[in-house]
Every structure is written in structure tokens, then in C-alpha cells.
Design a protein around this motif. Structure first.
Motif, PDB file in Angstrom:
ATOM      1  N   TRP A   1      33.374  13.065 -17.410  1.00  0.00           N
ATOM      2  CA  TRP A   1      35.082  12.706 -17.860  1.00  0.00           C
ATOM      3  C   TRP A   1      34.950  12.968 -19.730  1.00  0.00           C
TER       4      TRP A   1
ATOM      5  N   ARG B   1      37.460  18.068 -15.611  1.00  0.00           N
ATOM      6  CA  ARG B   1      39.116  18.164 -16.062  1.00  0.00           C
ATOM      7  C   ARG B   1      39.626  18.908 -15.404  1.00  0.00           C
ATOM      8  N   SER B   2      39.116  19.722 -14.589  1.00  0.00           N
ATOM      9  CA  SER B   2      40.373  21.217 -14.063  1.00  0.00           C
ATOM     10  C   SER B   2      40.364  20.569 -12.529  1.00  0.00           C
ATOM     11  N   ARG B   3      41.802  20.824 -12.450  1.00  0.00           N
ATOM     12  CA  ARG B   3      41.922  20.279 -11.069  1.00  0.00           C
ATOM     13  C   ARG B   3      41.200  20.903  -9.663  1.00  0.00           C
ATOM     14  N   ARG B   4      40.297  22.420  -9.809  1.00  0.00           N
ATOM     15  CA  ARG B   4      39.658  22.648  -9.007  1.00  0.00           C
ATOM     16  C   ARG B   4      38.135  21.835  -9.426  1.00  0.00           C
TER      17      ARG B   4
ATOM     18  N   GLY C   1      38.357  18.165  -9.313  1.00  0.00           N
ATOM     19  CA  GLY C   1      39.021  16.781  -8.633  1.00  0.00           C
ATOM     20  C   GLY C   1      39.069  17.830  -7.254  1.00  0.00           C
ATOM     21  N   ALA C   2      39.301  18.704  -6.900  1.00  0.00           N
ATOM     22  CA  ALA C   2      40.196  19.048  -5.393  1.00  0.00           C
ATOM     23  C   ALA C   2      38.341  19.184  -4.980  1.00  0.00           C
TER      24      ALA C   2
ATOM     25  N   VAL D   1      40.695  11.943 -10.965  1.00  0.00           N
ATOM     26  CA  VAL D   1      40.717  13.472 -11.235  1.00  0.00           C
ATOM     27  C   VAL D   1      42.325  14.610 -11.253  1.00  0.00           C
ATOM     28  N   LEU D   2      43.224  14.194 -10.214  1.00  0.00           N
ATOM     29  CA  LEU D   2      43.981  14.822  -9.640  1.00  0.00           C
ATOM     30  C   LEU D   2      45.144  14.309 -10.316  1.00  0.00           C
TER      31      LEU D   2
ATOM     32  N   HIS E   1      44.940  12.233 -12.847  1.00  0.00           N
ATOM     33  CA  HIS E   1      45.010  11.970 -14.059  1.00  0.00           C
ATOM     34  C   HIS E   1      46.639  12.206 -15.192  1.00  0.00           C
ATOM     35  N   GLY E   2      46.622  13.692 -14.852  1.00  0.00           N
ATOM     36  CA  GLY E   2      47.836  14.224 -15.868  1.00  0.00           C
ATOM     37  C   GLY E   2      48.966  13.663 -15.221  1.00  0.00           C
TER      38      GLY E   2
END
Length: 391
Positions: free
Chosen positions: A189, A195-198, A200-201, A254-255, A257-258
Motif C-alpha cells: 500500500w 489505492r483504488s476504491r475497487r 478496497g471494495a 483502504v476505502l 483512507h481518503g
């Protein structure tokens, strides 16, 4: 911060001391043992995978180009080592005081074991941190395939443990494979992966579905924390279900984090998180001491109390327990203030401000009176005018 708070609140909620008629013998139990309907709540407070995920992320970010391995270890591990001696020294007179107050030897031994139990986390964390260069090299070479290998290794150990009747000690191999996985993903990471939402999902959905399937069809315990008297624990040693649950937590991290990063940009929030981060190790190591201190002192001064010294047999016990969490938090705050300086280490002596101003003015005067470029007036960087000969 959220991972540590989850561990603290989880231990305070699921660890119950039941006093006998004499009031000097305490037995440890858990509301999860008598109220299994509370089991889903255990998933909220079991945040160990997040610990190791963030640990791998920060270990990778802390690496400096060309820095020696010993220097990296000293920087990373010093703050973990400082609080340990004071914890050990403090519990020597504490144990003697408890025996003098009349508590049984078994009760004092149980308390010491509860104090020492969080230290296993530090041992594993230290080993993984020491191996950060090797783990980072493995990520660079294998990427996500390395994560699949670690999950498969945990599955093989569980297969031998539960289906092939291998020796029980072989199950402890998962202490390395299970917690290395989130640490490994944290290093990836930090390097730009996940890093992508995909991503994380996918981790959240896949890990959550795998956890549910293992519980329903493979017979793994539903509780993600240890339950006294249970034949199998998902944490001691960690099982494949704990690994799957950790993958789901990784996806959630991950989801989030932003949004959390944007939230921490506020100055007040950043200062609070920074202050907590400086005391995080003290909070983690001393939270069980705060719980047992409140339990012992209240029993000696007020007698047996509902929600503190009674068996958690009904849901009302939870409501009676909640106010005491504030008392435990106050006790932990006092301990953190007293012991926190051992985590931060000695402060550097501050130079006298008067001398600093004097020295600064002298340096400034020298800079104004000494021309640059070897004392040649009008040299490069000299802003003073060069006198010209008249006539």
C-alpha cells in the motif's frame, strides 16, 4: 489511533472479574461466554489486522535511501522499548500490594498474565519490522501473489490442525503467516498498490464473504476474540477465519483512507491525533493495568459492585458496565500522564534564550561586517557599494 481505541474498549468490555463471597478472589470471565448474542460486537473491537497493516505502511514510509538497517531499527523500535521497563518495575510493588491487601495468589497471577498478554503483539511486530527490507523486496518481486501464498500457508496449517490431527504446536506457525499478511499488504500500500476504491471494495467484500463461509460451513468460531473456555479461538493461534476477517478490515481501511485523511487535515484534529500518537504505546501497554486497578480499588473500598465484580449473565450487565468505562478511562489518563515521559524519552536541554539571542546577534553582526568571497569587497554576493576612485 482507532485500532488502539478498539483494542482498549474491547478488552474493557469483554474482560470481567467476578468476586467470590470473600471478596479477595477474582475469577476472569467474559460476557461473550454467557451472552453469545453479543458475538457480532466482537468484530468491531478486533483490530489487530489494522495494527499490522498500518505497521507495514509506516515501516515502508520510514525507510530512507541509503540508511543503514541498524539505524532504521533504532528509530522504529526505540519508542516500543522505552515503556516496557517501567511497566515491569511498577508491577513488582503492585503485585506485593495486592497480596498484602488479601488477594489470593491465583488472582494476582491472573492479573499479571493479563498485563503481559498484549506483549505478544510487540514481539511479532518487532520481528516483522526487523524484516522490513526483506518483506519489501518480496513485495517488489511477487506483489499480490505473495499475499495469496501467505493465506494459503495459513489454510494448510489449519487443515493439518483441524482435519489431519497434526501436533497442536504446529498451529502456532500461523502467528507469523497470519500477521505477516496485513504487514505485507501495508508495505505494498505504501508503494502505491491498493489505492483504488475497487481494490478496497474487493478486499472488503471478498474477505467478509470468506469469513462468513468459514464460520457457517467450516465450523470456525463466530467470535473474533478469545472466549474463556472455548475449544477453539480465532486468535490463539490465529486461524484462516481471522485472516479472512483481516482482509476485510484491510479493504475497509483502504476505502476510509481518503475521507480520514481529509478529516485529519484540520489543525485541531491533527493536533489531537498527534498527541495521542505520542502516547499510543503507553495507552496500549497500560490499559489492562487501569482496568485491574479500578477493579481492585473499588472492591477494597466499596465492596462488590454491579457491572464490575458480578457475573455478566444478563444484558443489563452491559448497561451497568458502561459508566465504569469512564472511570477506567480516567485512570488510564492519569497513568498515561505519569508514565508517558518514559515513552518519549529524556528531553534535550534547552539553551538559555538570552545567550541564544546574544549569539544570534553576534553571528548576524559578523555576517554584515565580513565581506564574502574571501574578504574581497564587491565580490559575488556583496551588496555594499564599491568605492570608486575620484578623478
Amino acid at each position: 489511533m482507532f485500532a488502539i481505541l478498539g483494542v482498549v474498549l474491547g478488552h474493557w468490555l469483554v474482560t470481567a472479574f467476578v468476586a467470590d463471597a470473600s471478596g479477595r478472589d477474582l475469577q476472569v470471565t467474559s460476557p461473550l461466554k454467557t451472552m453469545p448474542e453479543l458475538t457480532p460486537i466482537s468484530s468491531v473491537f478486533q483490530t489487530l489486522a489494522v495494527f499490522f497493516l498500518v505497521g507495514g505502511y509506516s515501516a515502508a514510509k520510514a525507510r530512507r535511501p541509503g540508511e543503514a538497517w541498524t539505524s532504521l531499527m533504532r528509530r522504529r523500535l526505540t519508542r516500543f522499548a522505552r515503556p516496557l521497563p517501567v511497566l515491569a518495575v511498577a508491577w513488582v510493588p503492585a503485585a506485593a500490594a495486592l497480596r498484602w491487601a488479601g488477594f489470593s495468589a491465583d488472582t494476582v497471577r491472573t492479573m499479571i498474565e493479563l498485563v503481559l498478554s498484549p506483549l505478544w503483539f510487540l514481539c511479532v511486530y518487532v520481528v516483522l519490522t526487523a524484516c522490513t527490507p526483506l518483506i519489501a523486496a518480496a513485495w517488489d518481486r511477487f506483489g499480490l501473489r505473495g499475499a495469496a501464498v501467505l493465506a494459503a500457508a495459513t489454510a494448510v496449517v489449519d487443515l493439518g490442525r483441524f482435519a489431519l490431527d497434526t501436533p497442536g504446536w504446529t498451529g502456532w506457525a500461523t502467528v507469523l503467516t497470519a500477521w505477516l499478511l496485513p504487514f505485507y499488504l501495508g508495505i505494498g500500500w505504501a508503494g502505491g498498490a491498493l489505492r483504488s476504491r475497487r481494490a478496497g471494495a474487493a478486499l472488503l467484500a471478498g474477505g467478509g464473504a470468506a469469513t462468513a463461509l468459514l464460520i457457517v460451513f467450516a465450523g470456525y468460531p463466530a467470535s473474533m476474540v478469545g472466549v474463556p473456555g472455548a475449544a477453539v479461538s480465532n486468535l490463539s493461534p490465529p486461524t484462516l477465519a481471522a485472516v479472512a476477517f483481516g482482509l476485510a478490515q484491510t479493504g475497509l481501511a483502504v476505502l476510509l483512507h481518503g475521507p480520514l485523511t481529509r478529516w485529519t487535515r484540520h489543525a485541531r484534529t491533527r493536533s489531537v491525533i498527534g498527541a495521542f500518537g505520542r502516547s499510543a504505546m503507553t495507552v496500549f501497554l497500560w490499559h489492562q493495568t487501569a482496568l485491574m486497578g479500578v477493579t481492585a480499588v473499588s472492591l477494597l473500598t466499596l465492596g462488590s459492585l454491579q457491572g464490575v465484580h458480578t457475573a455478566p449473565g444478563r444484558p443489563e450487565w452491559i448497561m451497568m458496565r458502561l459508566p465504569w468505562l469512564a472511570v477506567c478511562a480516567a485512570a488510564l489518563t492519569v497513568i498515561t500522564v505519569l508514565a508517558g515521559r518514559f515513552e518519549r524519552g529524556p528531553r534535550r536541554p534547552r539553551r538559555d534564550r538570552g545567550w541564544s539571542r546574544y549569539a544570534g546577534s553576534r553571528r548576524s553582526m559578523r555576517c554584515r561586517t565580513r565581506p564574502p568571497d574571501g574578504g574581497v569587497p564587491g565580490g559575488r554576493g556583496d551588496s555594499s557599494p564599491v568605492p570608486r576612485p575620484s578623478g
